[in-house]
Write a protein that holds these residues in place. Sequence first.
Motif, PDB file in Angstrom:
ATOM      1  N   HIS A  85      -4.096  -1.158 -11.212  1.00  0.00           N
ATOM      2  CA  HIS A  85      -2.643  -1.336 -11.116  1.00  0.00           C
ATOM      3  C   HIS A  85      -2.229  -0.661  -9.824  1.00  0.00           C
ATOM      4  O   HIS A  85      -2.488   0.523  -9.622  1.00  0.00           O
ATOM      5  CB  HIS A  85      -1.907  -0.693 -12.288  1.00  0.00           C
TER       6      HIS A  85
ATOM      7  N   ASP B 151       9.094  -8.960  -7.431  1.00  0.00           N
ATOM      8  CA  ASP B 151       9.364  -8.408  -6.091  1.00  0.00           C
ATOM      9  C   ASP B 151       8.082  -8.069  -5.332  1.00  0.00           C
ATOM     10  O   ASP B 151       8.126  -7.587  -4.206  1.00  0.00           O
ATOM     11  CB  ASP B 151      10.279  -7.177  -6.171  1.00  0.00           C
TER      12      ASP B 151
ATOM     13  N   ASN C  41       4.268 -14.253 -11.963  1.00  0.00           N
ATOM     14  CA  ASN C  41       5.271 -13.384 -11.352  1.00  0.00           C
ATOM     15  C   ASN C  41       6.424 -13.151 -12.308  1.00  0.00           C
ATOM     16  O   ASN C  41       7.425 -12.588 -11.931  1.00  0.00           O
ATOM     17  CB  ASN C  41       5.822 -14.021 -10.060  1.00  0.00           C
ATOM     18  N   ASP C  42       6.282 -13.594 -13.533  1.00  0.00           N
ATOM     19  CA  ASP C  42       7.362 -13.515 -14.502  1.00  0.00           C
ATOM     20  C   ASP C  42       7.289 -12.195 -15.268  1.00  0.00           C
ATOM     21  O   ASP C  42       6.328 -11.940 -15.973  1.00  0.00           O
ATOM     22  CB  ASP C  42       7.244 -14.707 -15.469  1.00  0.00           C
ATOM     23  N   GLN C  43       8.297 -11.335 -15.095  1.00  0.00           N
ATOM     24  CA  GLN C  43       8.331 -10.037 -15.781  1.00  0.00           C
ATOM     25  C   GLN C  43       8.202 -10.222 -17.293  1.00  0.00           C
ATOM     26  O   GLN C  43       7.697  -9.371 -17.981  1.00  0.00           O
ATOM     27  CB  GLN C  43       9.647  -9.312 -15.470  1.00  0.00           C
TER      28      GLN C  43
ATOM     29  N   GLN D 224       4.488  -4.474  -7.731  1.00  0.00           N
ATOM     30  CA  GLN D 224       3.536  -4.044  -8.760  1.00  0.00           C
ATOM     31  C   GLN D 224       2.490  -5.148  -8.888  1.00  0.00           C
ATOM     32  O   GLN D 224       2.840  -6.313  -9.050  1.00  0.00           O
ATOM     33  CB  GLN D 224       4.235  -3.846 -10.110  1.00  0.00           C
TER      34      GLN D 224
ATOM     35  N   SER E  43       0.998   0.126  -7.140  1.00  0.00           N
ATOM     36  CA  SER E  43       2.449   0.194  -6.912  1.00  0.00           C
ATOM     37  C   SER E  43       2.662   0.249  -5.410  1.00  0.00           C
ATOM     38  O   SER E  43       2.184   1.173  -4.747  1.00  0.00           O
ATOM     39  CB  SER E  43       3.046   1.451  -7.552  1.00  0.00           C
TER      40      SER E  43
ATOM     41  N   TRP F 264      -1.549 -10.249 -12.631  1.00  0.00           N
ATOM     42  CA  TRP F 264      -0.099 -10.197 -12.781  1.00  0.00           C
ATOM     43  C   TRP F 264       0.495  -9.532 -11.539  1.00  0.00           C
ATOM     44  O   TRP F 264      -0.089  -8.612 -10.986  1.00  0.00           O
ATOM     45  CB  TRP F 264       0.273  -9.387 -14.024  1.00  0.00           C
ATOM     46  N   GLU F 265       1.648 -10.046 -11.122  1.00  0.00           N
ATOM     47  CA  GLU F 265       2.371  -9.456  -9.996  1.00  0.00           C
ATOM     48  C   GLU F 265       3.853  -9.509 -10.331  1.00  0.00           C
ATOM     49  O   GLU F 265       4.343 -10.525 -10.841  1.00  0.00           O
ATOM     50  CB  GLU F 265       2.080 -10.248  -8.722  1.00  0.00           C
ATOM     51  N   SER F 266       4.570  -8.432 -10.061  1.00  0.00           N
ATOM     52  CA  SER F 266       6.009  -8.406 -10.326  1.00  0.00           C
ATOM     53  C   SER F 266       6.718  -9.380  -9.394  1.00  0.00           C
ATOM     54  O   SER F 266       6.205  -9.727  -8.326  1.00  0.00           O
ATOM     55  CB  SER F 266       6.564  -6.993 -10.151  1.00  0.00           C
TER      56      SER F 266
END
Length: 120
Positions: free
Chosen positions: A117, A47, A4-6, A50, A119, A43-45
């Motif tokens: 991907h 928040d 979750n780390d940008q 994404q 959104s 991967w996940e943003s």
Amino acid sequence: MTTNDQAAASFAVHIPDAELEPEPLDPAQIVSGEPVVTGKVLWESADGKQVRGIWQITPGVVTDTEANELFVVVSGRATVAVEGGATLEIGPGDACVLREGDRTTWTVHETLRKAYHISL
């Protein structure tokens, strides 16, 4: 590998060989056959808006309500009928964009694996 780390480190995944985890289908989505869904979030943003990952479905017919998604088919074939819109024939190497809220019917001819991907 889910993060979750940008600012997470860059990485590569060989999609055809990636190990996937079961993602049970709602029985109400199954129109015919006994399709099995597996996937993996790569991967996940922070928040949660994404999401990038790998998704696979075995042959059968299912319905879905789509998220805003771009995906590329790595293997397999399917026909995706968008309610009130186009019918998409997708296979290896095809990129596809689905709009949030599209109601679709997926007829999976050969086990389909995609990288996506979304959104939210």
